[in-house]
Design an enzyme around this catalytic site. Structure first.
Site, PDB file in Angstrom:
ATOM      1  N   CYS A 135       7.672  41.897  -6.690  1.00  0.00           N
ATOM      2  CA  CYS A 135       8.600  42.993  -6.398  1.00  0.00           C
ATOM      3  C   CYS A 135       9.283  43.490  -7.675  1.00  0.00           C
ATOM      4  O   CYS A 135      10.285  42.911  -8.118  1.00  0.00           O
ATOM      5  CB  CYS A 135       9.647  42.526  -5.392  1.00  0.00           C
ATOM      6  SG  CYS A 135      10.869  43.786  -5.023  1.00  0.00           S
ATOM      7  N   CYS A 138      12.935  44.553  -7.165  1.00  0.00           N
ATOM      8  CA  CYS A 138      13.918  43.462  -7.103  1.00  0.00           C
ATOM      9  C   CYS A 138      14.148  42.837  -8.472  1.00  0.00           C
ATOM     10  O   CYS A 138      15.273  42.508  -8.828  1.00  0.00           O
ATOM     11  CB  CYS A 138      13.451  42.344  -6.171  1.00  0.00           C
ATOM     12  SG  CYS A 138      12.583  42.870  -4.715  1.00  0.00           S
ATOM     13  N   ASP A 139      13.082  42.641  -9.230  1.00  0.00           N
ATOM     14  CA  ASP A 139      13.163  41.781 -10.406  1.00  0.00           C
ATOM     15  C   ASP A 139      13.003  42.493 -11.749  1.00  0.00           C
ATOM     16  O   ASP A 139      13.209  41.883 -12.792  1.00  0.00           O
ATOM     17  CB  ASP A 139      12.076  40.684 -10.309  1.00  0.00           C
ATOM     18  CG  ASP A 139      12.250  39.837  -9.055  1.00  0.00           C
ATOM     19  OD1 ASP A 139      13.396  39.658  -8.623  1.00  0.00           O
ATOM     20  OD2 ASP A 139      11.228  39.377  -8.510  1.00  0.00           O
TER      21      ASP A 139
END
Ligand code: NAP
Length: 308
Positions: A135, A138-139
């Protein structure tokens, strides 16, 4: 146990659309959200191809919130829980068990979606959250000024690779062939981006690190040459598998675990419908999932009213 009219399993675009239509049909649907409200779009950095949003910058989570609000406005009820077991074989009312509750429902719409596929190489599991990610949304932020790798050659790999260039110093896309599967528009943007490099005909055979990822071992499929490539992060986009494990023995599925539906989104069990990526290995777009969720809810409403 109270009996519900309709339970919707999953809260991605198919589930939230089914919820909107079922709610407007006065069926008071209960949506069992699953482990992530919005499903895969909630981890999508930018949505460019969902009609009605011509301006750039719409993120997956923003679209999820809009869909959720619209469904709730008409009375859909969201339960932040996950289905662990169902009994569809005994017929309607259907039994649905979550971590925290048991339900009965006259009809069920299954929209449990799909999850990112793992590469299945040594080191991958060990370094999830420590350099291995599925992701970028997200990261990506954690990789400011770093050198990252993206594995895969489809739309997801290229789109998320482009997103990662906002943070990373370099983004190398490792693909097992010498031609991308991604659509031409995305391909062109990637070729024009000077932070992106391509490593063709190559697979990752191991993720290496010491607490955090430091390198991967890669192997060239044409020459057989194996080398270690230093990297701070590895983002893996090699496709998906349907989240249908909890449906085994309950609904007919194909050999890859996709639920089989007909053109009316009916499954093998009358009164159980399915929509979105749990039954669609072909299109897997937000727009198609929305259409399938709409169709499933309309057929569900028809099935319930014909039965009464
Ligand atoms: P995908 O289209 O199935 O692509 C998976 C990629 O991973 C392929 O390039 C495949 O290589 C590669 N791959 C598979 N197994 C591998 C392995 N074991 N080792 C190395 N490489 C491997 O998956 P996706 O990119 O996630 O896209 C899924 C669907 O969502 C598609 O229908 C796509 O069009 C859609 N999508 C659309 C958008 C958009 O329109 N903007 C964005 C994201 C996703 P091969 O090419 O050699 O098979």
């Amino acid at each position: 146990m109270e009996k519900e009219r309709v339970i919707i399993i999953g809260s991605g675009p198919a589930g939230l659309t089914a919820a909107l239509y079922a709610a407007r049909a006065q069926l008071n649907p209960v949506v069992i959200v699953g482990n992530q409200l919005g499903g895969q779009i909630s981890i999508t950095s930018e949505v460019e191809n969902y009609p009605g949003f011509p301006e750039p910058g719409l993120t997956g989570p923003e679209l999820v919130e809009l869909m959720q609000r619209q469904a709730e406005r008409f009375g859909a009820r969201l339960e932040y829980d996950e289905v662990v077991a169902v009994d569809f074989n005994s017929g309607s009312p259907f039994y649905v068990k979550t971590h925290h509750q048991e339900y009965l429902a006259d009809a069920v719409i299954v929209t449990a979606g799909a999850s990112p596929r793992r590469l299945g190489v040594p080191g991958e599991e060990e370094f999830i959250g420590r350099g291995v990610s599925y992701c970028a949304t997200c990261d990506g932020f954690f990789f400011r000024g770093k050198n990252v790798l993206v594995v895969g050659g489809g739309d997801s790999a290229v789109e998320e690779g482009l997103f990662l260039t906002k943070f990373a110093n370099t983004v190398s896309i490792i693909h097992r062939r010498d031609e991308l599967r991604a659509g031409p528009a995305l391909q062109q943007r990637a070729y024009n981006n000077e932070k992106i490099a391509f490593i063709w005909d190559t697979v990752v055979t191991e993720v290496i690190g010491n607490g955090m990822v430091t390198a991967v071992e890669i192997s060239n499929l044409k020459t057989g040459q194996t080398v270690q490539l230093p990297a701070d992060g590895v983002f893996i986009y090699v496709g998906h598998y349907p989240n249908s494990q909890f449906l085994e023995g309950q609904l007919a599925m194909d050999e890859h675990g996709y639920v089989i539906t007909d053109e009316k989104m009916r499954t093998s069990v009358p009164g159980v419908f399915a929509a979105g990526e749990i039954q669609d290995p072909i299109y897997r777009q937000i727009a198609t999932s929305v259409g399938q969720g709409c169709a499933a809810a309309m057929q569900c409403e028809k099935w319930l009213s014909e039965r009464e």
